[in-house]
Design an enzyme around this catalytic site. Structure first.
Site: not given
Ligand code: UGA
Length: 434
Positions: A151, A153, A260, A263
């Site tokens: 996934e 997501l 953070g 994942c």
């Molecule tokens: C992540 C992946 O984006 C999903 O595709 C994957 O399915 C999921 O892990 C998983 O393995 O289940 P998620 O952890 O929900 O999703 O959140 P993200 O939106 O990816 O953000 C992760 C972290 O990166 C957050 O701390 C966010 O603040 C940070 N981030 C994200 C940044 O610092 N900069 C960005 O440009 C994007």
């Protein structure tokens, strides 16, 4: 189609209700009776925008059912998705596959006709091979195929991500299984999702490589932002400037606190562990993990600097404490390090988060949850914008300033340093001239 989702957690619930919404009959199974009772009583155990309505709609139509009875669900399904957690297991960071293997051992007892068993949980490359062996031990006749369908997501955007995925990845070692999974996803493929099939190990690795690559992008930009601060360059210009190159792409280049969630931190560690297992040095990912850990400390030190090294008795407000907006998830959020650090050094902390009070801070004597932004920002010395919830994007600082002028540390670069300066605010952000 008849489907069973094992594990009514984040992945199982979101994917299960979305599959039901596409017209399938879905059983969501979980060992946790309390959770299943909640779901059968119209209560949703997780915070995800849109999920409650989707579950209600499909539950009332009879296409979505919740049970603790694995036997019943497996016997009545053709495709079985394993959606249980794979947390970090030890100091070395390997994935704990205990829940996956327990489920597999149990479900193998209930295979009454041909089944496709799919791992949606994030599992290290070669896990599918082990699953196959476990089932074959119990059932000599190969009445099943084990497939990987990772996934992608994101929390907070999960329903949208399910409905409009960039790609659907299926890893199968048999054509029948690939065909069956493709037809399950057909409504999404018709709407433009790209279907990519490979072998089982390939799909397993694609999931880890995707998360590790995204984590690398973020850490890379975070380090570049440190250099921007020293050289008077605006990091957002650099993000745009490099992102316009299609080979790089513009997404996941936003700077901020350490990444953070449940994942990226877990999966990067698990991938380096797999590297060790297969005698492959994944040095880039190792340094991303280190860089992210350092960032938590680096930004906390920055807070100290903004407060002119005087933390004792300072009143500090956190706007947002979750690792990202639209979730109540605190896992690996940088606030978990920052708040105790400041608290230990004598600061008094207010925090407000739209997803509510957090048990993680309940034992800290001088950490207070506030019911709204006004209350949180009253008579404080510093306001830290930690999480980019929509309601923090257009704050009326003049109004908030009335009782006492405070410094602002915008860790998500939501405001323009120039505008903030013009209005007379003491404003700090990341990778920009303040
Ligand atoms: C992540 C992946 O984006 C999903 O595709 C994957 O399915 C999921 O892990 C998983 O393995 O289940 P998620 O952890 O929900 O999703 O959140 P993200 O939106 O990816 O953000 C992760 C972290 O990166 C957050 O701390 C966010 O603040 C940070 N981030 C994200 C940044 O610092 N900069 C960005 O440009 C994007």
């Amino acid at each position: 189609m008849k489907i069973c989702m094992i594990g009514a957690g984040y992945v199982g619930l979101v994917s299960g209700s979305c599959f039901a919404d596409l017209g399938n009959f879905v059983w969501c199974v979980d060992k946790d009776k309390q959770k299943i009772d909640m779901l059968n009583n119209n209560q949703i155990p997780i915070f995800e925008p849109g999920l409650k309505d989707l579950i209600n709609k499909n539950y009332s139509s009879g296409r979505l059912k919740f049970t603790t009875n694995l036997n019943l669900a497996v016997k009545n399904s053709d495709i079985i998705f394993i959606c249980v957690g794979t947390p970090t297991s030890n100091k070395k960071g390997s994935a704990d596959l205990r829940y996956v293997y327990n489920v597999v051992a149990e479900l193998s007892l209930y295979i009454n006709k041909f089944k496709i068993i799919v791992t949606k949980s994030t599992v290290p490359v070669t896990t599918g091979d082990k699953i196959e062996k476990i089932i074959l031990k119990k059932r000599r006749k190969k009445l099943f195929e084990v497939v990987s369908n990772p996934e992608f997501l994101r929390e907070g955007e999960a329903i949208r991500d399910f409905r409009f995925p960039d790609r659907i990845v299926i890893g199968a070692n048999s054509k029948i299984a690939t065909k069956k999974l493709k037809s399950l996803y057909d409504p999404l493929i018709k709407k433009g999702a790209i279907f990519f099939s490979t072998n089982r190990r390939g799909a397993e690795l694609i999931k880890y490589a995707s998360n590790a690559f995204l984590a690398t992008k973020i850490s890379f930009m975070n380090e570049i932002s440190n250099l921007c601060e020293k050289t008077g360059v605006n990091v957002e210009d650099v993000s745009i400037g490099i992102g316009l190159d299609k080979r790089i792409g513009s997404r996941f280049l936003r700077v901020g606190p350490a990444y953070g969630g449940s994942c990226f931190p877990k999966d990067t560690k698990a991938l380096t562990f797999t590297g060790t297992l297969f005698k492959t040095d994944l040095s880039i990912i190792k340094s991303v993990i280190k860089s992210n850990e350092k960032r938590r400390i680096f930004l906390t030190e920055r807070v100290k600097k903004i407060l002119s090294n005087k933390i004792k008795n300072k009143k500090v407000t956190f706007l947002g404490v979750t690792f990202k907006p639209n979730t109540d998830d605190m896992r690996q959020s940088s606030s978990l390090l920052m708040i105790p650090y400041l608290h230990e050094r004598g600061a008094k902390i207010n925090y407000y988060d739209p997803s509510g009070e957090k048990k993680e801070f309940s034992r800290l004597k001088n950490v207070f949850f506030c019911n709204d932004i006004n209350e949180a920002c009253e008579k404080v010395d510093l306001v830290i914008i930690h999480t980019e919830w929509d309601e923090f994007k257009s704050l009326d600082f003049k109004k908030l300033y009335r009782k006492r002028k405070f410094k602002i540390y915008d860790m998500r670069n939501l405001y323009s340093p120039r505008d903030m300066k013009k209005q007379g605010f003491s404003y700090h952000s990341i990778g920009r001239q303040n």
